[in-house]
Every structure is written in structure tokens, then in C-alpha cells.
Design a protein around this motif. Structure first.
Motif, mmCIF file in Angstrom:
data_model
loop_
_atom_site.group_PDB
_atom_site.id
_atom_site.type_symbol
_atom_site.label_atom_id
_atom_site.label_comp_id
_atom_site.label_asym_id
_atom_site.label_seq_id
_atom_site.Cartn_x
_atom_site.Cartn_y
_atom_site.Cartn_z
ATOM 1 N N ARG A 11 6.661 -6.999 -0.333
ATOM 2 C CA ARG A 11 6.633 -5.922 -1.324
ATOM 3 C C ARG A 11 5.269 -5.919 -2.008
ATOM 4 N NH1 ARG A 11 10.945 -3.239 -2.540
ATOM 5 N NH2 ARG A 11 12.971 -3.931 -1.857
ATOM 6 N N LEU A 12 4.948 -4.769 -2.611
ATOM 7 C CA LEU A 12 3.682 -4.650 -3.346
ATOM 8 C C LEU A 12 3.848 -5.124 -4.782
ATOM 9 C CD1 LEU A 12 2.406 -1.121 -2.328
ATOM 10 C CD2 LEU A 12 1.536 -3.311 -1.567
ATOM 11 N N ARG A 13 2.806 -5.739 -5.278
ATOM 12 C CA ARG A 13 2.656 -6.014 -6.711
ATOM 13 C C ARG A 13 1.375 -5.280 -7.103
ATOM 14 N NH1 ARG A 13 2.704 -12.294 -7.134
ATOM 15 N NH2 ARG A 13 2.430 -11.802 -9.314
ATOM 16 N N LYS A 14 1.532 -3.983 -7.430
ATOM 17 C CA LYS A 14 0.368 -3.112 -7.615
ATOM 18 C C LYS A 14 -0.605 -3.613 -8.670
ATOM 19 C CE LYS A 14 2.471 1.135 -6.028
ATOM 20 N NZ LYS A 14 2.842 2.497 -6.369
ATOM 21 N N HIS A 15 -0.108 -4.250 -9.702
ATOM 22 C CA HIS A 15 -1.001 -4.721 -10.759
ATOM 23 C C HIS A 15 -1.882 -5.877 -10.291
ATOM 24 C CE1 HIS A 15 2.572 -7.267 -11.038
ATOM 25 N NE2 HIS A 15 1.817 -8.171 -11.636
ATOM 26 N N LYS A 16 -1.573 -6.471 -9.139
ATOM 27 C CA LYS A 16 -2.388 -7.565 -8.607
ATOM 28 C C LYS A 16 -3.269 -7.126 -7.432
ATOM 29 C CE LYS A 16 -0.561 -11.142 -10.911
ATOM 30 N NZ LYS A 16 -1.250 -12.238 -11.517
ATOM 31 N N LEU A 17 -3.125 -5.881 -6.988
ATOM 32 C CA LEU A 17 -3.926 -5.390 -5.866
ATOM 33 C C LEU A 17 -5.350 -5.067 -6.314
ATOM 34 C CD1 LEU A 17 -1.511 -2.920 -4.048
ATOM 35 C CD2 LEU A 17 -2.427 -5.042 -3.129
ATOM 36 N N PRO A 18 -6.315 -5.140 -5.398
ATOM 37 C CA PRO A 18 -7.677 -4.716 -5.742
ATOM 38 C C PRO A 18 -7.712 -3.216 -6.036
ATOM 39 C CG PRO A 18 -7.623 -5.804 -3.588
ATOM 40 C CD PRO A 18 -6.224 -5.682 -4.056
ATOM 41 N N GLY A 19 -8.729 -2.801 -6.758
ATOM 42 C CA GLY A 19 -8.855 -1.405 -7.160
ATOM 43 C C GLY A 19 -8.892 -0.440 -5.990
ATOM 44 N N ALA A 20 -9.557 -0.815 -4.887
ATOM 45 C CA ALA A 20 -9.650 0.077 -3.731
ATOM 46 C C ALA A 20 -8.275 0.348 -3.136
ATOM 47 C CB ALA A 20 -10.573 -0.523 -2.677
ATOM 48 N N MET A 44 4.111 3.371 2.207
ATOM 49 C CA MET A 44 4.628 4.509 2.951
ATOM 50 C C MET A 44 6.043 4.279 3.481
ATOM 51 S SD MET A 44 1.252 5.691 5.030
ATOM 52 C CE MET A 44 2.082 6.993 5.895
ATOM 53 N N SER A 45 6.505 3.050 3.474
ATOM 54 C CA SER A 45 7.853 2.788 3.988
ATOM 55 C C SER A 45 8.894 3.283 2.985
ATOM 56 C CB SER A 45 8.045 1.297 4.258
ATOM 57 O OG SER A 45 8.139 0.587 3.050
ATOM 58 N N PRO A 46 10.008 3.792 3.463
ATOM 59 C CA PRO A 46 11.029 4.324 2.546
ATOM 60 C C PRO A 46 11.571 3.274 1.579
ATOM 61 C CG PRO A 46 11.499 4.966 4.807
ATOM 62 C CD PRO A 46 10.365 4.004 4.850
ATOM 63 N N GLN A 47 11.689 2.033 2.021
ATOM 64 C CA GLN A 47 12.232 0.975 1.164
ATOM 65 C C GLN A 47 11.154 0.302 0.321
ATOM 66 O OE1 GLN A 47 12.228 0.656 4.568
ATOM 67 N NE2 GLN A 47 14.222 1.511 5.049
ATOM 68 N N ARG A 48 9.896 0.661 0.551
ATOM 69 C CA ARG A 48 8.755 0.021 -0.115
ATOM 70 C C ARG A 48 8.719 -1.482 0.163
ATOM 71 N NH1 ARG A 48 6.916 4.755 -1.005
ATOM 72 N NH2 ARG A 48 6.656 5.588 -3.078
ATOM 73 N N ALA A 49 9.213 -1.861 1.352
ATOM 74 C CA ALA A 49 9.195 -3.256 1.782
ATOM 75 C C ALA A 49 9.204 -3.273 3.305
ATOM 76 C CB ALA A 49 10.399 -4.005 1.240
ATOM 77 N N LEU A 50 8.392 -4.158 3.898
ATOM 78 C CA LEU A 50 8.315 -4.285 5.356
ATOM 79 C C LEU A 50 8.237 -5.752 5.744
ATOM 80 C CD1 LEU A 50 5.643 -1.567 6.296
ATOM 81 C CD2 LEU A 50 8.102 -1.433 6.661
ATOM 82 N N THR A 51 8.715 -6.060 6.940
ATOM 83 C CA THR A 51 8.536 -7.407 7.490
ATOM 84 C C THR A 51 7.129 -7.505 8.060
ATOM 85 O OG1 THR A 51 9.324 -6.779 9.680
ATOM 86 C CG2 THR A 51 10.992 -7.542 8.099
#
Length: 160
Positions: free
Chosen positions: A73-82, A18-25
Motif C-alpha cells: 500500500r502507499l503511504r503518500k506522506h512518505k513518498l518523494p515529491g515527484a 491505479m489499482s482499484p483496491q489501492r494495494a498490489l502484490t
């Protein structure tokens, strides 16, 4: 104490997504969680929730730390399905709700998608729904198409 509606992994993934930069501390993720924990179902959460979030970030391969900026940052391909499903439902909710809706509506839509069947639908049926476009609005013109670039890096599409 009631059981939370979702996991820490999904909460952190939604915060970053949800963050605009798609990255948070880490601090920004904790602040987001603290602000939205009632909506997420973590109302009376145990006192060490910050430690749980830190462990989620460091142990889950779906999150990647940029050591230069100290942001996650997210690595969507490594996240769980939920978590991926919650992100997808969040995107559908953002596309179908008016912009000025409170953020809690998006969060609830992400973690509590409508049931399949009567009135609701799975993500597959939600994404097939016709969403309003700018051209559907009376008196509004659609924006010009984005320019295309040639091999030399200059725009080749000229708008009239």
C-alpha cells in the motif's frame, strides 16, 4: 539506451494508485511494470529490473507491506515529491479524459505533465479548470445526495 522518463519509485506508486483496491502484490506490480514499461520509458531496461522494484518496495518508506494479505500500500506522506506529483497529475488526467481512453494516456499525463504557460499548465492551474459535471449534461439528472447518519447509525436523510 535512453534515460527513463521517471523513477522506479514513481512507477510503483502509480501502479498501486491505479489499482482499484489501492494495494498490489509484488507480482502484480512487476506485471504492471512489464506491461507499461514502454510507455514509462523503460523500453530497453536492464535485465534486473525486478530486483530494482523489490528494492524500491522494501527500502522506500512510502510503501507499506500488509503482512496478512502480502499486498503493498502507499503511504503518500512518505513518498518523494515527484511520485506525489505524478499521482496528482494522474488524478487530474483521469478526471479530464473520457473513461474509455487507453491507460497509457493516463500514465503519460502523470509522468509528462503539460508545461506551464501556453496551453498547458502546472498542477495548480489544471486543478482549477472547470471539469464537466453530471448536471452540465442535458437531460441527465444529478444523483441524490448521500444519506447522513445520526448517532444511532440510521439514515436521517430521506430521498423523495
Amino acid at each position: 539506451m535512453t534515460r527513463p522518463r521517471t523513477t522506479y519509485t514513481t512507477c510503483v506508486a502509480l501502479a498501486i494508485h491505479m489499482s482499484p483496491q489501492r494495494a498490489l502484490t509484488s507480482r502484480q506490480i512487476a506485471a504492471w511494470f512489464d506491461e507499461h514499461r514502454q510507455t514509462l520509458g523503460f523500453g530497453e531496461v536492464k535485465a534486473d529490473w525486478r530486483r530494482c522494484i523489490r528494492q524500491t518496495l522494501s527500502r522506500n518508506q512510502g510503501f507499506e507491506l500488509n503482512s496478512l494479505t502480502q499486498t503493498w500500500r502507499l503511504r503518500k506522506h512518505k513518498l518523494p515529491g515527484a511520485a506525489n506529483r505524478a499521482i496528482a497529475h494522474m488524478d487530474v488526467a483521469r478526471a479530464s479524459y473520457p473513461v474509455l481512453q487507453p491507460i497509457s494516456k493516463f500514465i503519460l499525463a502523470a509522468i509528462n505533465p503539460p508545461p506551464a504557460g501556453k496551453g498547458g499548465g502546472s498542477l495548480k492551474t489544471l486543478t482549477k479548470q472547470k471539469l464537466p459535471r453530471d448536471s452540465d449534461n442535458v437531460g441527465m439528472s444529478s444523483p441524490p445526495p448521500p444519506p447522513t447518519f445520526g448517532r444511532n447509525g440510521l439514515a436521517t436523510t430521506i430521498h423523495k
